[in-house]
Scaffold this motif. Structure first.
Motif, short mmCIF file in Angstrom:
data_model
loop_
_atom_site.label_atom_id
_atom_site.label_comp_id
_atom_site.label_asym_id
_atom_site.label_seq_id
_atom_site.Cartn_x
_atom_site.Cartn_y
_atom_site.Cartn_z
N GLN A 16 -11.24 -4.96 -8.39
CA GLN A 16 -10.85 -3.70 -9.01
C GLN A 16 -11.23 -3.64 -10.47
N LEU A 17 -11.26 -4.81 -11.13
CA LEU A 17 -11.53 -4.86 -12.57
C LEU A 17 -12.95 -5.28 -12.89
N LYS A 18 -13.75 -5.60 -11.90
CA LYS A 18 -15.06 -6.21 -12.10
C LYS A 18 -15.96 -5.52 -13.11
N ASN A 58 -3.05 7.24 -2.46
CA ASN A 58 -3.63 6.39 -1.42
C ASN A 58 -4.59 5.36 -2.00
N GLN A 59 -5.43 5.79 -2.95
CA GLN A 59 -6.35 4.86 -3.60
C GLN A 59 -5.58 3.78 -4.36
N PHE A 60 -4.50 4.19 -4.99
CA PHE A 60 -3.69 3.25 -5.77
C PHE A 60 -3.10 2.17 -4.86
N LEU A 61 -2.54 2.58 -3.73
CA LEU A 61 -1.92 1.63 -2.81
C LEU A 61 -2.96 0.69 -2.19
N PHE A 64 -3.81 -1.73 -5.16
CA PHE A 64 -2.68 -2.58 -5.52
C PHE A 64 -1.65 -2.56 -4.38
N PRO A 65 -1.93 -3.27 -3.28
CA PRO A 65 -1.10 -3.17 -2.07
C PRO A 65 0.25 -3.85 -2.16
N ASP A 66 0.45 -4.71 -3.16
CA ASP A 66 1.74 -5.40 -3.25
C ASP A 66 2.11 -5.62 -4.72
N HIS A 67 3.34 -6.06 -4.93
CA HIS A 67 3.88 -6.22 -6.28
C HIS A 67 3.10 -7.25 -7.10
N MET A 72 -0.37 -8.68 -11.72
CA MET A 72 -1.55 -9.37 -12.23
C MET A 72 -2.54 -8.39 -12.86
N ALA A 73 -2.71 -7.22 -12.24
CA ALA A 73 -3.61 -6.21 -12.79
C ALA A 73 -3.12 -5.73 -14.15
N LYS A 74 -1.82 -5.49 -14.26
CA LYS A 74 -1.27 -5.03 -15.54
C LYS A 74 -1.50 -6.06 -16.64
N ARG A 75 -1.37 -7.32 -16.32
CA ARG A 75 -1.59 -8.38 -17.31
C ARG A 75 -3.05 -8.38 -17.77
N LEU A 76 -3.96 -8.23 -16.83
CA LEU A 76 -5.38 -8.21 -17.18
C LEU A 76 -5.73 -6.98 -18.01
#
Length: 221
Positions: A16-18, A58-61, A64-67, A72-76
């Motif tokens: 997602q962040l690539k 839908n794209q968000f889920l 980021f399917p789980d907590h 981890m995404a927020k930290r990055l």
């Protein structure tokens, strides 16, 4: 968490962040790894993800399917956006949402963290043209923003008026961007800007030419 599950989680977040790792517009020379996001920046990141959740459900889920993936995404994101103020980050994210029907990645948000645009100032080249065209006395001119005036003053009005754009614009742009950073950090833009180190040492002008140049400078103020 099992090692295999951890590896899969990292792969999902990395995908997602690539785009951000290859072409980030974070200012060069800054070591983001050594900086820690402020409370304001963390709050902005949280608000961004809520904004994305609402607009791209839908794209968000799927991204980021789980907590654990979300944390981890927020930290990055916090690390990659650490050079920008919270309100700059938030406005950049809102701009990305307005311009895209797909869930933005961090690269797209960083690309929109243009401080001049977010703060409502002219971009460096428009500011340069304004500084060059403004009539004298400069202090009495109705500037689009005081930063344009102070960037012109720091660049030397005589220098701007007597050099081609190829020579003058880089000097103005450097000074203007310093002032934008000060605005971003809530600092005083009226402080003097230290001149850039010259590429070569120039010989001082003869006394008569110095006096003539001083008179020309006075007429520009």
């Amino acid at each position: 968490m099992e090692p295999q599950a951890t590896h899969q989680l990292l792969n999902r977040v990395t995908q997602q962040l690539k785009p951000a790792s290859a072409d980030s517009t974070t200012p060069a020379g800054d070591n983001t790894a050594s900086k820690q996001p402020s409370v304001e920046q963390k709050e902005a990141i949280n608000q961004i993800f809520e904004l994305f959740r609402f607009n791209y459900h839908n794209q968000f889920l799927k991204a980021f399917p789980d907590h654990d993936t979300l944390i981890m995404a927020k930290r990055l994101w916090s690390r990659l956006l650490v050079d920008y103020r919270g309100d700059v980050i938030m406005r950049a994210a809102e701009k990305a949402v307005k311009e895209s029907g797909w869930l933005p990645n961090v690269h797209e948000v960083v690309a929109r963290c243009d401080i001049a645009d977010v703060l409502g100032l002219p971009d460096p080249h428009r500011a340069y043209m304004e500084a060059c065209r403004a009539p004298s006395p400069k202090q009495e001119y109705r500037w689009s923003h005081p930063a344009v005036y102070y960037a012109g003053r720091a660049s030397d009005w005589f220098f701007l008026a007597n050099n081609i754009e190829e020579v003058a614009y880089p000097v103005f742009k450097r000074n203007y961007e310093i002032l934008l950073r000060r605005l971003q950090n809530g600092e005083d833009i009226q402080m003097e800007i230290a001149p850039a180190l010259p590429e070569q040492i120039e010989r001082p002008l003869p006394r008569e030419q110095q006096q003539q140049r001083l008179q020309q400078l006075k007429s520009l103020l």
